[in-house]
Scaffold this active site. Sequence first.
Site, short mmCIF file in Angstrom:
data_model
loop_
_atom_site.label_atom_id
_atom_site.label_comp_id
_atom_site.label_asym_id
_atom_site.label_seq_id
_atom_site.Cartn_x
_atom_site.Cartn_y
_atom_site.Cartn_z
N SER A 149 0.66 -1.34 -0.10
CA SER A 149 0.06 0.07 -0.01
C SER A 149 0.82 1.19 0.06
CB SER A 149 -0.93 0.04 1.19
OG SER A 149 -0.37 0.31 2.53
N LYS A 198 0.96 4.05 6.86
CA LYS A 198 0.04 5.09 5.84
C LYS A 198 0.60 6.48 6.06
CE LYS A 198 -2.83 1.57 5.07
NZ LYS A 198 -2.67 1.04 4.02
#
Length: 179
Positions: free
Chosen positions: A40, A79
Amino acid sequence: MKSNSKGEWKSWGKALFLALGIAIVVRTFLFSPYVVDGESMEPTLHDHEKMFVNKLNLTNRLSRGEIVVIKGKEEYYVKRIIGLPGDTILMKNDNLFINGVLVKEPYLSHNLKLAKQMGSKLTDDFGPITVPKDKYFVMGNNRLYSKDSRNGLGYFSKEQIVGESEFVFYPFSQLRNTK
């Protein structure tokens, strides 16, 4: 002459105990190693890379664009902070607007090029949404393949943010700063 007297063992024991105590304090409160799990954050961070995360004084340093490790319900996530408490976020045609201002995301250039080659957008349009008080909105860099605040993870509190990424230390050939 005795080389291992009782006093010498006691001295080694104290030194070992002190070193262990310092290591526990540093790992718990200052720095910790984390392993990137998944794609990600590609190409900024790669699956299975190991990085050091700074846990010190987070509340004064959390800012938009920082890469952070977040404790979810069952696992940890790596993230990028996109929205701060109270921000209004709008994504339109792969352009991020925060509080009505276009925000440049240079870390997405590679992925944007790949998405265009595939004939798609990197980030689906959404918003405007307003980040709740005391919450943060996060997304991965590889937005076609990222589970984040847009699609299932929701918002995160500062208590859930473990720390911010400082540098990748393994593999050694990829040693680099993540700032």
